[in-house]
Motif scaffolding. Structure first.
Motif, PDB file in Angstrom:
ATOM      1  N   THR A  32       0.832  -1.206   0.000  1.00 45.95           N
ATOM      2  CA  THR A  32       0.000   0.000   0.000  1.00 45.95           C
ATOM      3  C   THR A  32       0.865   1.254   0.000  1.00 45.95           C
ATOM      4  O   THR A  32       0.538   2.236  -0.656  1.00 45.95           O
ATOM      5  CB  THR A  32      -0.951  -0.009   1.214  1.00 45.95           C
ATOM      6  OG1 THR A  32      -1.735  -1.196   1.186  1.00 45.95           O
ATOM      7  CG2 THR A  32      -1.875   1.194   1.210  1.00 45.95           C
ATOM      8  N   THR A  36       0.849   4.428  -4.668  1.00 48.77           N
ATOM      9  CA  THR A  36       0.533   5.698  -5.326  1.00 48.77           C
ATOM     10  C   THR A  36       1.116   5.719  -6.734  1.00 48.77           C
ATOM     11  O   THR A  36       0.698   6.513  -7.564  1.00 48.77           O
ATOM     12  CB  THR A  36       1.068   6.894  -4.518  1.00 48.77           C
ATOM     13  OG1 THR A  36       2.461   6.706  -4.289  1.00 48.77           O
ATOM     14  CG2 THR A  36       0.334   7.021  -3.190  1.00 48.77           C
ATOM     15  N   SER A  37       2.066   4.835  -6.995  1.00 43.92           N
ATOM     16  CA  SER A  37       2.652   4.675  -8.327  1.00 43.92           C
ATOM     17  C   SER A  37       2.427   3.236  -8.783  1.00 43.92           C
ATOM     18  O   SER A  37       2.905   2.299  -8.131  1.00 43.92           O
ATOM     19  CB  SER A  37       4.152   4.976  -8.289  1.00 43.92           C
ATOM     20  OG  SER A  37       4.802   4.453  -9.431  1.00 43.92           O
ATOM     21  N   THR A  70      -8.554   4.248  -7.348  1.00 44.97           N
ATOM     22  CA  THR A  70      -7.908   5.470  -6.876  1.00 44.97           C
ATOM     23  C   THR A  70      -7.265   5.312  -5.504  1.00 44.97           C
ATOM     24  O   THR A  70      -6.242   5.936  -5.232  1.00 44.97           O
ATOM     25  CB  THR A  70      -8.911   6.645  -6.827  1.00 44.97           C
ATOM     26  OG1 THR A  70     -10.020   6.271  -6.006  1.00 44.97           O
ATOM     27  CG2 THR A  70      -9.408   6.988  -8.221  1.00 44.97           C
ATOM     28  N   ALA A  72      -5.042   3.760  -2.604  1.00 51.17           N
ATOM     29  CA  ALA A  72      -3.823   2.937  -2.559  1.00 51.17           C
ATOM     30  C   ALA A  72      -4.118   1.539  -2.033  1.00 51.17           C
ATOM     31  O   ALA A  72      -3.580   0.555  -2.546  1.00 51.17           O
ATOM     32  CB  ALA A  72      -2.756   3.618  -1.704  1.00 51.17           C
ATOM     33  N   LYS A  75      -5.715  -0.476  -4.778  1.00 50.79           N
ATOM     34  CA  LYS A  75      -4.721  -0.805  -5.806  1.00 50.79           C
ATOM     35  C   LYS A  75      -3.826  -1.944  -5.334  1.00 50.79           C
ATOM     36  O   LYS A  75      -3.547  -2.882  -6.096  1.00 50.79           O
ATOM     37  CB  LYS A  75      -3.879   0.420  -6.156  1.00 50.79           C
ATOM     38  CG  LYS A  75      -4.610   1.435  -6.979  1.00 50.79           C
ATOM     39  CD  LYS A  75      -3.672   2.563  -7.373  1.00 50.79           C
ATOM     40  CE  LYS A  75      -4.373   3.489  -8.347  1.00 50.79           C
ATOM     41  NZ  LYS A  75      -3.433   4.288  -9.119  1.00 50.79           N
TER      42      LYS A  75
END
Length: 93
Positions: A32, A36-37, A70, A72, A75
């Motif tokens: 996590t 962000t990338s 969107t 983290a 993702k």
């Protein structure tokens, strides 16, 4: 096959449920933190689970799964699920 189905169920329980059983928890904070990338997240998963040898096809599949997300944490979970249920990971492990 049943083995593949069982593996997907286990991965889902661990990633989205946060634990394997009453005493085994799965901490995704390391994933996590870099989520962000997309590139950094994929590189971390490749390093940890694929010995830095994840195929470009799997990287593309993970990227596609991350596109609508969107948060983290979302993702990280999606990327881990796609990677750990892939045929590529099942061959390695």
């Amino acid at each position: 096959t049943q083995t593949a189905s069982n593996r997907a169920d286990t991965v889902n329980s661990v990633i989205y449920g946060g634990q394997l059983d009453a005493g085994t928890k799965f901490d995704i904070s390391g994933f996590t933190a870099v989520a962000t990338s997309n590139t950094n997240l994929i590189n971390r998963i490749s390093s940890v689970f694929f010995h830095n040898d994840m195929s470009s096809a799997l990287q593309n599949a993970i990227t596609a799964a991350l596109t609508p997300l969107t948060l983290a944490s979302d993702k990280a979970k999606a990327a881990l699920y796609v990677a750990l249920t892939s045929g590529e990971y099942q061959i390695i492990h």
